[in-house]
Design a protein around this motif. Structure first.
Motif, PDB file in Angstrom:
ATOM      1  N   MET A   1       0.847  -1.173   0.000  1.00  0.00           N
ATOM      2  CA  MET A   1       0.000   0.000   0.000  1.00  0.00           C
ATOM      3  C   MET A   1       0.894   1.237   0.000  1.00  0.00           C
ATOM      4  O   MET A   1       1.952   1.252   0.616  1.00  0.00           O
ATOM      5  CB  MET A   1      -0.901  -0.032   1.221  1.00  0.00           C
ATOM      6  N   ASN A   2       0.472   2.303  -0.660  1.00  0.00           N
ATOM      7  CA  ASN A   2       1.299   3.494  -0.715  1.00  0.00           C
ATOM      8  C   ASN A   2       1.053   4.403   0.487  1.00  0.00           C
ATOM      9  O   ASN A   2       0.111   4.210   1.258  1.00  0.00           O
ATOM     10  CB  ASN A   2       1.087   4.230  -2.042  1.00  0.00           C
ATOM     11  N   GLU A   3       1.918   5.381   0.629  1.00  0.00           N
ATOM     12  CA  GLU A   3       1.851   6.259   1.798  1.00  0.00           C
ATOM     13  C   GLU A   3       0.542   7.036   1.869  1.00  0.00           C
ATOM     14  O   GLU A   3      -0.023   7.211   2.947  1.00  0.00           O
ATOM     15  CB  GLU A   3       3.061   7.195   1.796  1.00  0.00           C
ATOM     16  N   SER A   4       0.028   7.490   0.741  1.00  0.00           N
ATOM     17  CA  SER A   4      -1.251   8.219   0.746  1.00  0.00           C
ATOM     18  C   SER A   4      -2.385   7.335   1.247  1.00  0.00           C
ATOM     19  O   SER A   4      -3.231   7.775   2.028  1.00  0.00           O
ATOM     20  CB  SER A   4      -1.589   8.740  -0.653  1.00  0.00           C
ATOM     21  N   ALA A   5      -2.416   6.083   0.806  1.00  0.00           N
ATOM     22  CA  ALA A   5      -3.452   5.153   1.259  1.00  0.00           C
ATOM     23  C   ALA A   5      -3.302   4.871   2.755  1.00  0.00           C
ATOM     24  O   ALA A   5      -4.304   4.760   3.468  1.00  0.00           O
ATOM     25  CB  ALA A   5      -3.384   3.854   0.462  1.00  0.00           C
ATOM     26  N   ASN A   6      -2.067   4.789   3.239  1.00  0.00           N
ATOM     27  CA  ASN A   6      -1.851   4.569   4.670  1.00  0.00           C
ATOM     28  C   ASN A   6      -2.351   5.759   5.485  1.00  0.00           C
ATOM     29  O   ASN A   6      -2.970   5.572   6.542  1.00  0.00           O
ATOM     30  CB  ASN A   6      -0.379   4.291   4.957  1.00  0.00           C
ATOM     31  N   ILE A   7      -2.101   6.967   4.991  1.00  0.00           N
ATOM     32  CA  ILE A   7      -2.615   8.155   5.680  1.00  0.00           C
ATOM     33  C   ILE A   7      -4.139   8.132   5.699  1.00  0.00           C
ATOM     34  O   ILE A   7      -4.764   8.407   6.725  1.00  0.00           O
ATOM     35  CB  ILE A   7      -2.078   9.456   5.032  1.00  0.00           C
ATOM     36  N   GLU A   8      -4.757   7.786   4.578  1.00  0.00           N
ATOM     37  CA  GLU A   8      -6.226   7.720   4.520  1.00  0.00           C
ATOM     38  C   GLU A   8      -6.765   6.696   5.512  1.00  0.00           C
ATOM     39  O   GLU A   8      -7.790   6.941   6.164  1.00  0.00           O
ATOM     40  CB  GLU A   8      -6.685   7.392   3.104  1.00  0.00           C
ATOM     41  N   THR A   9      -6.101   5.565   5.651  1.00  0.00           N
ATOM     42  CA  THR A   9      -6.518   4.550   6.616  1.00  0.00           C
ATOM     43  C   THR A   9      -6.514   5.131   8.026  1.00  0.00           C
ATOM     44  O   THR A   9      -7.485   4.987   8.781  1.00  0.00           O
ATOM     45  CB  THR A   9      -5.588   3.316   6.550  1.00  0.00           C
ATOM     46  N   ARG A  79       5.955   7.567   5.906  1.00  0.00           N
ATOM     47  CA  ARG A  79       7.126   7.022   5.235  1.00  0.00           C
ATOM     48  C   ARG A  79       6.976   5.516   5.246  1.00  0.00           C
ATOM     49  O   ARG A  79       6.947   4.900   6.310  1.00  0.00           O
ATOM     50  CB  ARG A  79       8.411   7.433   5.928  1.00  0.00           C
ATOM     51  N   GLY A  80       6.814   4.959   4.079  1.00  0.00           N
ATOM     52  CA  GLY A  80       6.618   3.517   3.980  1.00  0.00           C
ATOM     53  C   GLY A  80       5.358   3.092   4.705  1.00  0.00           C
ATOM     54  O   GLY A  80       4.289   3.666   4.504  1.00  0.00           O
ATOM     55  N   ASP A  81       5.491   2.094   5.575  1.00  0.00           N
ATOM     56  CA  ASP A  81       4.346   1.562   6.327  1.00  0.00           C
ATOM     57  C   ASP A  81       4.010   2.391   7.562  1.00  0.00           C
ATOM     58  O   ASP A  81       3.028   2.094   8.248  1.00  0.00           O
ATOM     59  CB  ASP A  81       4.636   0.124   6.787  1.00  0.00           C
ATOM     60  N   ARG A  82       4.811   3.391   7.869  1.00  0.00           N
ATOM     61  CA  ARG A  82       4.642   4.155   9.118  1.00  0.00           C
ATOM     62  C   ARG A  82       3.937   5.479   8.846  1.00  0.00           C
ATOM     63  O   ARG A  82       4.279   6.204   7.933  1.00  0.00           O
ATOM     64  CB  ARG A  82       6.012   4.423   9.722  1.00  0.00           C
ATOM     65  N   MET A 106       1.411  10.198  17.601  1.00  0.00           N
ATOM     66  CA  MET A 106       0.952   8.817  17.548  1.00  0.00           C
ATOM     67  C   MET A 106       1.547   8.177  16.297  1.00  0.00           C
ATOM     68  O   MET A 106       1.450   8.741  15.203  1.00  0.00           O
ATOM     69  CB  MET A 106      -0.568   8.744  17.533  1.00  0.00           C
ATOM     70  N   ALA A 107       2.182   7.027  16.497  1.00  0.00           N
ATOM     71  CA  ALA A 107       2.831   6.315  15.399  1.00  0.00           C
ATOM     72  C   ALA A 107       2.039   5.055  15.077  1.00  0.00           C
ATOM     73  O   ALA A 107       1.782   4.242  15.961  1.00  0.00           O
ATOM     74  CB  ALA A 107       4.263   5.969  15.789  1.00  0.00           C
ATOM     75  N   TRP A 108       1.659   4.929  13.830  1.00  0.00           N
ATOM     76  CA  TRP A 108       0.864   3.800  13.343  1.00  0.00           C
ATOM     77  C   TRP A 108       1.690   3.030  12.312  1.00  0.00           C
ATOM     78  O   TRP A 108       2.339   3.644  11.470  1.00  0.00           O
ATOM     79  CB  TRP A 108      -0.388   4.302  12.643  1.00  0.00           C
ATOM     80  N   THR A 109       1.634   1.718  12.345  1.00  0.00           N
ATOM     81  CA  THR A 109       2.232   0.898  11.296  1.00  0.00           C
ATOM     82  C   THR A 109       1.091   0.206  10.569  1.00  0.00           C
ATOM     83  O   THR A 109       0.289  -0.499  11.191  1.00  0.00           O
ATOM     84  CB  THR A 109       3.218  -0.136  11.879  1.00  0.00           C
ATOM     85  N   VAL A 110       1.016   0.447   9.263  1.00  0.00           N
ATOM     86  CA  VAL A 110      -0.081  -0.060   8.436  1.00  0.00           C
ATOM     87  C   VAL A 110       0.494  -0.998   7.376  1.00  0.00           C
ATOM     88  O   VAL A 110       1.378  -0.607   6.616  1.00  0.00           O
ATOM     89  CB  VAL A 110      -0.843   1.097   7.753  1.00  0.00           C
ATOM     90  N   LYS A 111      -0.001  -2.219   7.365  1.00  0.00           N
ATOM     91  CA  LYS A 111       0.416  -3.189   6.346  1.00  0.00           C
ATOM     92  C   LYS A 111      -0.829  -3.754   5.679  1.00  0.00           C
ATOM     93  O   LYS A 111      -1.743  -4.211   6.367  1.00  0.00           O
ATOM     94  CB  LYS A 111       1.234  -4.316   6.974  1.00  0.00           C
ATOM     95  N   SER A 112      -0.856  -3.671   4.375  1.00  0.00           N
ATOM     96  CA  SER A 112      -1.987  -4.176   3.584  1.00  0.00           C
ATOM     97  C   SER A 112      -3.316  -3.594   4.061  1.00  0.00           C
ATOM     98  O   SER A 112      -4.331  -4.293   4.142  1.00  0.00           O
ATOM     99  CB  SER A 112      -2.031  -5.709   3.619  1.00  0.00           C
ATOM    100  N   GLY A 113      -3.308  -2.316   4.432  1.00  0.00           N
ATOM    101  CA  GLY A 113      -4.530  -1.622   4.815  1.00  0.00           C
ATOM    102  C   GLY A 113      -4.996  -1.871   6.238  1.00  0.00           C
ATOM    103  O   GLY A 113      -6.049  -1.389   6.634  1.00  0.00           O
TER     104      GLY A 113
END
Length: 133
Positions: A1-9, A79-82, A106-113
């Motif tokens: 998943m790209n960084e924009s999609a991770n931010i949206e999540t 940046r990446g998954d973070r 707050m730090a979030w790690t997002v993998k595959s949405g």
């Protein structure tokens, strides 16, 4: 998943929290999520949790112990998954009636949405003081 999609999540998670829709928020977490809120034992919701059941308990404890006043995510960085979110909040400790204010990161790690890890950094001294009798 790209960084924009991770931010949206992550933005959706804050919107879910703002509406009080904790089931929707939990649905976006990985079943084995690691969830960390640092702080002393005087902060009822502080601690390390693993898995959905323990994160659900976190939100129940938060609701039982804090009256959340303005809670404002202000800046989203990825940046990446973070995804790191900077913001602030004020609240009132229900047990004492004392108020506090804290800036936070707050730090979030997002993998595959799905969120696989969360860590909150806030002014635990100010929050613990609000719970002190």
């Amino acid at each position: 998943m790209n960084e924009s999609a991770n931010i949206e999540t992550v933005q959706r998670l804050y919107a879910d929290f703002g509406r009080g829709d904790i089931p929707a928020l939990l649905a976006a977490l990985d079943p084995a999520v690691d969830w960390i809120n640092a702080g002393p034992d005087t902060i009822p919701y502080a601690g390390t949790r693993h898995g959905l059941a323990q994160v659900r308990e976190f939100f129940e404890t938060l609701d039982a112990s804090i009256e959340v006043r303005p809670f404002e995510p202000r800046e989203f960085l990825a940046r990446g998954d973070r995804v790191v979110v900077l913001g602030g909040w004020t609240g009132r400790a229900k047990a004492t009636g004392r108020e506090y204010a804290s800036e936070w990161a707050m730090a979030w790690t997002v993998k595959s949405g799905r969120v696989v890890a969360f860590r909150s950094y806030e002014d635990t001294h100010a929050i613990a003081a609000a719970f002190a009798g």
